[in-house]
Design a protein around this motif. Structure first.
Motif, PDB file in Angstrom:
ATOM      1  N   GLN A  53     -46.701 -52.241  44.494  1.00 12.77           N
ATOM      2  CA  GLN A  53     -46.848 -51.466  43.262  1.00 12.77           C
ATOM      3  C   GLN A  53     -47.344 -52.302  42.076  1.00 12.77           C
ATOM      4  O   GLN A  53     -48.064 -51.806  41.218  1.00 12.77           O
ATOM      5  CB  GLN A  53     -45.488 -50.828  42.924  1.00 12.77           C
ATOM      6  CG  GLN A  53     -45.412 -50.078  41.618  1.00 12.77           C
ATOM      7  CD  GLN A  53     -44.014 -49.502  41.410  1.00 12.77           C
ATOM      8  OE1 GLN A  53     -43.444 -48.887  42.303  1.00 12.77           O
ATOM      9  NE2 GLN A  53     -43.455 -49.708  40.225  1.00 12.77           N
ATOM     10  N   ASP A  54     -46.962 -53.567  42.044  1.00 10.90           N
ATOM     11  CA  ASP A  54     -47.247 -54.393  40.873  1.00 10.90           C
ATOM     12  C   ASP A  54     -48.280 -55.484  41.133  1.00 10.90           C
ATOM     13  O   ASP A  54     -48.462 -56.377  40.304  1.00 10.90           O
ATOM     14  CB  ASP A  54     -45.941 -55.045  40.381  1.00 10.90           C
ATOM     15  CG  ASP A  54     -44.861 -54.013  40.141  1.00 10.90           C
ATOM     16  OD1 ASP A  54     -44.923 -53.345  39.097  1.00 10.90           O
ATOM     17  OD2 ASP A  54     -43.986 -53.849  41.004  1.00 10.90           O
ATOM     18  N   THR A  64     -40.172 -61.303  41.173  1.00 15.86           N
ATOM     19  CA  THR A  64     -41.377 -60.790  41.810  1.00 15.86           C
ATOM     20  C   THR A  64     -41.201 -60.889  43.314  1.00 15.86           C
ATOM     21  O   THR A  64     -41.023 -61.984  43.862  1.00 15.86           O
ATOM     22  CB  THR A  64     -42.622 -61.579  41.378  1.00 15.86           C
ATOM     23  OG1 THR A  64     -42.763 -61.499  39.953  1.00 15.86           O
ATOM     24  CG2 THR A  64     -43.872 -61.019  42.039  1.00 15.86           C
ATOM     25  N   LYS A  65     -41.242 -59.763  43.960  1.00 17.35           N
ATOM     26  CA  LYS A  65     -41.027 -59.675  45.408  1.00 17.35           C
ATOM     27  C   LYS A  65     -42.379 -59.807  46.110  1.00 17.35           C
ATOM     28  O   LYS A  65     -43.261 -58.957  45.931  1.00 17.35           O
ATOM     29  CB  LYS A  65     -40.369 -58.333  45.728  1.00 17.35           C
ATOM     30  CG  LYS A  65     -39.962 -58.122  47.163  1.00 17.35           C
ATOM     31  CD  LYS A  65     -39.240 -56.781  47.291  1.00 17.35           C
ATOM     32  CE  LYS A  65     -38.820 -56.532  48.729  1.00 17.35           C
ATOM     33  NZ  LYS A  65     -37.721 -57.422  49.165  1.00 17.35           N
ATOM     34  N   ILE A  80     -51.613 -55.687  41.193  1.00 12.75           N
ATOM     35  CA  ILE A  80     -52.705 -55.809  40.222  1.00 12.75           C
ATOM     36  C   ILE A  80     -52.173 -56.328  38.884  1.00 12.75           C
ATOM     37  O   ILE A  80     -52.723 -57.284  38.303  1.00 12.75           O
ATOM     38  CB  ILE A  80     -53.422 -54.457  40.028  1.00 12.75           C
ATOM     39  CG1 ILE A  80     -53.974 -53.944  41.364  1.00 12.75           C
ATOM     40  CG2 ILE A  80     -54.526 -54.582  38.986  1.00 12.75           C
ATOM     41  CD1 ILE A  80     -54.973 -54.871  42.010  1.00 12.75           C
ATOM     42  N   ARG A  81     -51.112 -55.708  38.404  1.00  8.89           N
ATOM     43  CA  ARG A  81     -50.567 -56.102  37.092  1.00  8.89           C
ATOM     44  C   ARG A  81     -50.144 -57.562  37.062  1.00  8.89           C
ATOM     45  O   ARG A  81     -50.490 -58.309  36.131  1.00  8.89           O
ATOM     46  CB  ARG A  81     -49.366 -55.210  36.730  1.00  8.89           C
ATOM     47  CG  ARG A  81     -48.700 -55.589  35.413  1.00  8.89           C
ATOM     48  CD  ARG A  81     -47.465 -54.761  35.152  1.00  8.89           C
ATOM     49  NE  ARG A  81     -46.419 -54.954  36.143  1.00  8.89           N
ATOM     50  CZ  ARG A  81     -45.576 -55.976  36.144  1.00  8.89           C
ATOM     51  NH1 ARG A  81     -45.672 -56.942  35.219  1.00  8.89           N
ATOM     52  NH2 ARG A  81     -44.642 -56.071  37.073  1.00  8.89           N
ATOM     53  N   VAL A  82     -49.381 -57.992  38.076  1.00  5.77           N
ATOM     54  CA  VAL A  82     -48.870 -59.364  38.090  1.00  5.77           C
ATOM     55  C   VAL A  82     -50.018 -60.376  38.155  1.00  5.77           C
ATOM     56  O   VAL A  82     -50.039 -61.367  37.411  1.00  5.77           O
ATOM     57  CB  VAL A  82     -47.889 -59.569  39.262  1.00  5.77           C
ATOM     58  CG1 VAL A  82     -47.561 -61.050  39.439  1.00  5.77           C
ATOM     59  CG2 VAL A  82     -46.596 -58.778  39.019  1.00  5.77           C
ATOM     60  N   LEU A  83     -50.981 -60.149  39.020  1.00  3.01           N
ATOM     61  CA  LEU A  83     -52.069 -61.120  39.171  1.00  3.01           C
ATOM     62  C   LEU A  83     -53.008 -61.126  37.961  1.00  3.01           C
ATOM     63  O   LEU A  83     -53.584 -62.165  37.624  1.00  3.01           O
ATOM     64  CB  LEU A  83     -52.850 -60.839  40.450  1.00  3.01           C
ATOM     65  CG  LEU A  83     -52.041 -60.959  41.762  1.00  3.01           C
ATOM     66  CD1 LEU A  83     -52.931 -60.776  42.969  1.00  3.01           C
ATOM     67  CD2 LEU A  83     -51.299 -62.291  41.835  1.00  3.01           C
ATOM     68  N   GLN A  84     -53.121 -60.007  37.297  1.00  2.29           N
ATOM     69  CA  GLN A  84     -53.915 -59.983  36.061  1.00  2.29           C
ATOM     70  C   GLN A  84     -53.174 -60.681  34.926  1.00  2.29           C
ATOM     71  O   GLN A  84     -53.729 -61.530  34.222  1.00  2.29           O
ATOM     72  CB  GLN A  84     -54.236 -58.537  35.662  1.00  2.29           C
ATOM     73  CG  GLN A  84     -55.349 -57.904  36.472  1.00  2.29           C
ATOM     74  CD  GLN A  84     -55.645 -56.480  36.026  1.00  2.29           C
ATOM     75  OE1 GLN A  84     -54.778 -55.773  35.497  1.00  2.29           O
ATOM     76  NE2 GLN A  84     -56.881 -56.040  36.245  1.00  2.29           N
ATOM     77  N   GLU A  85     -51.896 -60.314  34.750  1.00  2.00           N
ATOM     78  CA  GLU A  85     -51.142 -60.848  33.620  1.00  2.00           C
ATOM     79  C   GLU A  85     -50.829 -62.333  33.774  1.00  2.00           C
ATOM     80  O   GLU A  85     -50.933 -63.097  32.815  1.00  2.00           O
ATOM     81  CB  GLU A  85     -49.844 -60.058  33.449  1.00  2.00           C
ATOM     82  CG  GLU A  85     -50.047 -58.629  32.955  1.00  2.00           C
ATOM     83  CD  GLU A  85     -48.732 -57.880  32.835  1.00  2.00           C
ATOM     84  OE1 GLU A  85     -47.664 -58.491  33.127  1.00  2.00           O
ATOM     85  OE2 GLU A  85     -48.763 -56.690  32.447  1.00  2.00           O
ATOM     86  N   ARG A  86     -50.446 -62.739  34.976  1.00  2.00           N
ATOM     87  CA  ARG A  86     -50.004 -64.130  35.153  1.00  2.00           C
ATOM     88  C   ARG A  86     -51.149 -65.087  35.483  1.00  2.00           C
ATOM     89  O   ARG A  86     -51.123 -66.237  35.044  1.00  2.00           O
ATOM     90  CB  ARG A  86     -48.935 -64.201  36.242  1.00  2.00           C
ATOM     91  CG  ARG A  86     -47.651 -63.492  35.871  1.00  2.00           C
ATOM     92  CD  ARG A  86     -46.534 -63.888  36.789  1.00  2.00           C
ATOM     93  NE  ARG A  86     -45.348 -63.091  36.535  1.00  2.00           N
ATOM     94  CZ  ARG A  86     -44.231 -63.145  37.248  1.00  2.00           C
ATOM     95  NH1 ARG A  86     -44.164 -63.983  38.284  1.00  2.00           N
ATOM     96  NH2 ARG A  86     -43.201 -62.389  36.950  1.00  2.00           N
ATOM     97  N   LEU A  87     -52.090 -64.609  36.281  1.00  2.00           N
ATOM     98  CA  LEU A  87     -53.146 -65.510  36.737  1.00  2.00           C
ATOM     99  C   LEU A  87     -54.506 -65.189  36.121  1.00  2.00           C
ATOM    100  O   LEU A  87     -55.486 -65.895  36.404  1.00  2.00           O
ATOM    101  CB  LEU A  87     -53.255 -65.468  38.264  1.00  2.00           C
ATOM    102  CG  LEU A  87     -51.957 -65.775  39.039  1.00  2.00           C
ATOM    103  CD1 LEU A  87     -52.236 -65.806  40.527  1.00  2.00           C
ATOM    104  CD2 LEU A  87     -51.322 -67.072  38.573  1.00  2.00           C
ATOM    105  N   SER A 111     -43.180 -55.642  42.957  1.00  2.00           N
ATOM    106  CA  SER A 111     -43.637 -55.879  44.326  1.00  2.00           C
ATOM    107  C   SER A 111     -45.112 -56.268  44.332  1.00  2.00           C
ATOM    108  O   SER A 111     -45.957 -55.560  43.793  1.00  2.00           O
ATOM    109  CB  SER A 111     -43.446 -54.629  45.190  1.00  2.00           C
ATOM    110  OG  SER A 111     -44.070 -54.792  46.459  1.00  2.00           O
ATOM    111  N   VAL A 112     -45.392 -57.421  44.940  1.00  2.00           N
ATOM    112  CA  VAL A 112     -46.759 -57.918  45.087  1.00  2.00           C
ATOM    113  C   VAL A 112     -47.014 -58.139  46.568  1.00  2.00           C
ATOM    114  O   VAL A 112     -46.230 -58.827  47.241  1.00  2.00           O
ATOM    115  CB  VAL A 112     -46.970 -59.234  44.315  1.00  2.00           C
ATOM    116  CG1 VAL A 112     -48.303 -59.875  44.665  1.00  2.00           C
ATOM    117  CG2 VAL A 112     -46.876 -58.993  42.812  1.00  2.00           C
TER     118      VAL A 112
END
Length: 409
Positions: free
Chosen positions: A383-384, A48-49, A386-393, A83-84
């Motif tokens: 790009q990612d 995760t960048k 929303i997805r990363v923060l929803q899925e992981r957190l 990318s976050v």
């Protein structure tokens, strides 16, 4: 049809999965750090960048050339990542990063120690949050010592290492290597050191502080030049394409294009002269050893030069291949990317990115015959998020909207 369109098209797939399950936070920018994390991503790590809100990685602005609005330098070292965007200089942003750290195995940073401490990204603080975290610092001069706070780029590291002093023709000034060598070598060291730390953690269940210096990596690259000097006191100087240790190791002109030739041992030396129908010359007692050939180098080079000018390069290369003599062309970049062998190996390909085709250079390392590493193209900025923060957190859409409005993500 452009060269880009001629390259084979790669579809997103599973790629290599050797590091499946390894979570890496990439907080680096420019080339060295992103190259390191791309290596880990190519091997299957979940990278995760973390990028600056609005600007992102410095290389996103490096150009021209650009492709569909994206920097091609950025595109060269950022595939297989998410990318976050996150402002870690603010309390809320740091809290989000802390939550990601708790779930991660590795964090890679290319910030000097003072900046790490200012942002709360230093080893001591993050180790307290996640004792299993492998904390990797990639800096110009290391995290300790009198130069630890100095900024650094590839050019600066090459100058410190001695490689520039030995690159180029004797009559020219020092020259930089034609690719960001210190960046790429230090990046490889980061990937290597990270994997070593991961293996140790399997025994100890405790993370590690890893310190990689671009200058140190580049100096180690110079070992075959430094050790002979330390052992002999004999200073080395620029010799262009002519090696100062192997008697015949340089570029020669042919009837059309130049050729590289390396006669690195006695057997190759004899085979060369057999190939050019001068076996007696090669068998001469005065040329029996490499040391003897070094003493007679001017005579030998003059003789080989005269021989090689009598035929075209393609003829010589075909003959040298038959006799197993190390030789080759001096390719331009446009010739490298059309090399049939490299293309057959899948080293060059294109993928469909957000805005069109994106060229890539593959990993070039095979595992059980498999070298396909591509899982996803280099990500657009944020790009990612929303997805990363929803899925992981587990963040709600409302919470994410607030963070976006406040400029935190």
């Amino acid at each position: 049809m452009s060269q880009l369109e001629k390259l084979p098209r790669m579809q997103d797939n599973d790629g290599l999965r050797l590091l499946d399950g390894l979570r890496v936070l990439d907080m680096t920018t420019s080339i060295a750090g992103p190259y390191a994390t791309q290596l880990l991503a190519d091997l299957g790590a979940d990278v995760t960048k973390i990028e600056k809100v609005g600007a992102g990685d410095d290389t996103r602005a490096w150009g021209p050339p650009f492709l569909d609005g994206e920097s091609l330098w950025y595109l060269s070292v950022n595939r297989n990542k998410a990318s976050v965007t996150l402002d870690v200089s603010r309390t809320e942003g740091q809290a989000i990063l802390d939550d990601l750290v708790r779930q991660s195995d590795v964090i890679v940073l290319n910030m000097v120690p003072q900046v790490q401490q200012k942002l709360g990204l230093d080893f001591e603080r993050l180790h307290a949050i996640n004792p299993r975290l492998i904390h990797v610092s990639l800096t110009g001069f290391g995290v300790s010592g009198p130069r630890s706070s100095l900024p650094c780029y590839d050019l600066i590291a090459e100058g410190y290492s001695g490689v520039m002093d030995l690159t180029g023709e004797p009559e020219s000034g020092p020259q930089k290597v034609g690719t960001p060598a210190a960046d790429l070598l230090a990046g490889q060291d980061v990937a290597l050191a990270t994997l070593a730390a991961v293996i140790e953690r399997q025994r100890t269940n405790v993370g590690k502080r890893v310190d990689v210096s671009m200058v140190a990596s580049m100096v180690r690259f110079m070992s075959p030049r430094i050790v002979p000097y330390l052992g002999s006191g004999e200073r080395v100087s620029r010799s262009g394409g002519r090696d100062s240790v192997i008697a015949v190791y340089q570029v020669f002109d042919t009837a059309d294009d130049p050729v590289t030739l390396g006669l690195g041992n006695d057997a190759i030396w004899r085979r060369f002269w057999e190939a050019v129908d001068s076996a007696d010359y090669g068998a001469s007692e005065k040329f029996r050893t490499n040391a003897a050939r070094r003493n007679a180098r001017p005579e030998i080079v003059e003789t080989i030069s005269a021989v090689l000018k009598t035929r075209r390069r393609s003829e010589w290369l075909a003959l040298f291949a038959e006799y197993r003599i190390p030789a080759g062309p001096i390719n331009r970049v446009d010739q490298v990317v059309t090399d049939p062998h490299l293309l057959d190996d899948g080293l060059f390909y294109t993928v469909l990115g957000e805005n069109g085709l994106v060229p890539q250079v593959g990993l070039g390392i095979k595992f059980d015959g498999q070298a396909t590493v591509h899982r996803r193209p280099p990500p657009a900025l944020g790009q990612d998020t929303i997805r990363v923060l929803q899925e992981r957190l587990g963040m709600s859409e409302a919470r994410l909207a607030d963070l976006k409005n406040d400029g935190i993500v």
